[in-house]
Design an enzyme around this catalytic site. Sequence first.
Site, short mmCIF file in Angstrom:
data_model
loop_
_atom_site.label_atom_id
_atom_site.label_comp_id
_atom_site.label_asym_id
_atom_site.label_seq_id
_atom_site.Cartn_x
_atom_site.Cartn_y
_atom_site.Cartn_z
N ARG A 189 6.17 -0.81 7.55
CA ARG A 189 6.23 -1.00 6.18
C ARG A 189 7.71 -1.95 6.89
O ARG A 189 8.63 -1.32 6.96
CB ARG A 189 6.35 0.36 5.59
N ARG A 221 1.59 -3.01 0.97
CA ARG A 221 2.12 -2.52 1.67
C ARG A 221 1.56 -1.64 2.76
O ARG A 221 0.10 -1.16 2.70
CB ARG A 221 3.01 -1.11 1.13
N ASP A 229 2.19 3.07 2.08
CA ASP A 229 2.76 4.13 1.48
C ASP A 229 3.11 5.46 0.79
O ASP A 229 1.79 5.63 0.42
CB ASP A 229 2.72 2.94 -0.36
N ASP A 257 3.69 8.44 -0.86
CA ASP A 257 4.67 8.70 -2.56
C ASP A 257 4.53 10.60 -2.51
O ASP A 257 3.40 10.85 -2.52
CB ASP A 257 4.10 8.08 -3.71
N1 PH2 Z 1 0.11 1.58 -5.50
C1 PH2 Z 1 1.24 0.63 -6.25
C2 PH2 Z 1 0.85 0.19 -7.16
N2 PH2 Z 1 -0.73 -0.58 -7.58
N3 PH2 Z 1 -2.88 0.24 -7.15
C3 PH2 Z 1 -3.37 0.76 -6.39
N4 PH2 Z 1 -5.01 0.86 -6.71
N5 PH2 Z 1 -2.99 1.59 -5.12
C4 PH2 Z 1 -1.69 1.90 -5.02
O1 PH2 Z 1 -2.06 3.10 -4.51
C5 PH2 Z 1 -1.46 1.13 -5.81
C6 PH2 Z 1 -1.51 0.19 -6.61
C7 PH2 Z 1 3.01 0.83 -5.93
O2 PH2 Z 1 3.40 1.87 -4.58
MG MG Z 2 3.31 4.39 -4.94
MG MG Z 3 6.26 4.35 -2.46
#
Ligand code: PH2
Ligand code: MG
Ligand code: MG
Length: 300
Positions: A206, A215, A218, A220
């Site tokens: 990343r 990305r 990710d 979170d």
């Molecule tokens: N993550 C984001 C922004 N938009 N959309 C989807 N469907 N899934 C994500 O994990 C995602 C996103 C920012 O981390």
């Molecule tokens: Mg995110």
């Molecule tokens: Mg994040």
Amino acid sequence: MRGTDGDRIVLRGVWGTGYHGVFDHEKRDGQVFVVDVELEVDLQRAGESDDLAQTVNYGEIGADVLRRIEGEPFDLIERLAEVIAQDCLAHPLVEAVTVHVHKPQAPVGVEFSDVEVVVHRERELSEVVIAIGANLADPVRTVRSAIRRLRRIGLHDVRASGLFETDPVGGPEQPPFVNAVVVARTRLAPAHLLRRLHQLEAEAGRVRDVRWGPRTLDLDLIQYGTPGEDCEVRSDDDDLSLPHPRAHERAFVLVPWLDADPAATLRVGAQVRAVAELVATLDVTGVRGIPTPERGRKLR
Ligand code: PH2
Ligand code: MG
Ligand code: MG
């Protein structure tokens, strides 16, 4: 990876007069008690930032220890060590502690140089919720591999949702995401866990650039502790917002989360809401379950 990377703060030889002991003369005359504490704390952020707020102030720990030495008399140094350990663990960055209590003038009945008790105590496990997203390279593979790696960074009792293909929300035009959620328990402090999540993102290649852009991986941190209980962590730190400020409105987080934990709850402002109830109010058409090989169907 071991619990705490081996980082620690050691405070040795804090001493004072206390009245702990089984004998009347010990409670009456007092004697010297000496304490060493070894705190397991992730020191990397403080090492980088030079900011006292990101570590444990050993001055405060020393004052707490001395207060216990001089405070309420106990019969046993085991008890003194225990309460000192619990005081140390009350600090949110301390993941584990070893306490030595020495009583060099104890009435042992023979010539001796020291007697000490040593206790080691760890934080209780806290439940954490981690959302996984990927939409570059081979996202199904990346998400599966992330779930496997999460099990090795200090998370226990890992429960993973199924995988979901989701329409991108926000950001530039980009490929669909693969999302999943992991519910687990950990002794890692929130900032330490977050740092390990960032390490896993970096290992997946990343590069942090466009906000809400595509990305490779990710990770979170959505929630730390159980909302409404003592163990809940709330934070509006720039780099650590807990609970995640947008989780309650994101179907790509809540639908997988519900799959991993049908009883999940999330704080939304002053309220603690059932994730099932939040999902019922959202448009979930952009979130599609990906059949898993375990269920005997073919992957797309
Ligand atoms: N993550 C984001 C922004 N938009 N959309 C989807 N469907 N899934 C994500 O994990 C995602 C996103 C920012 O981390
Ligand atoms: Mg995110
Ligand atoms: Mg994040």
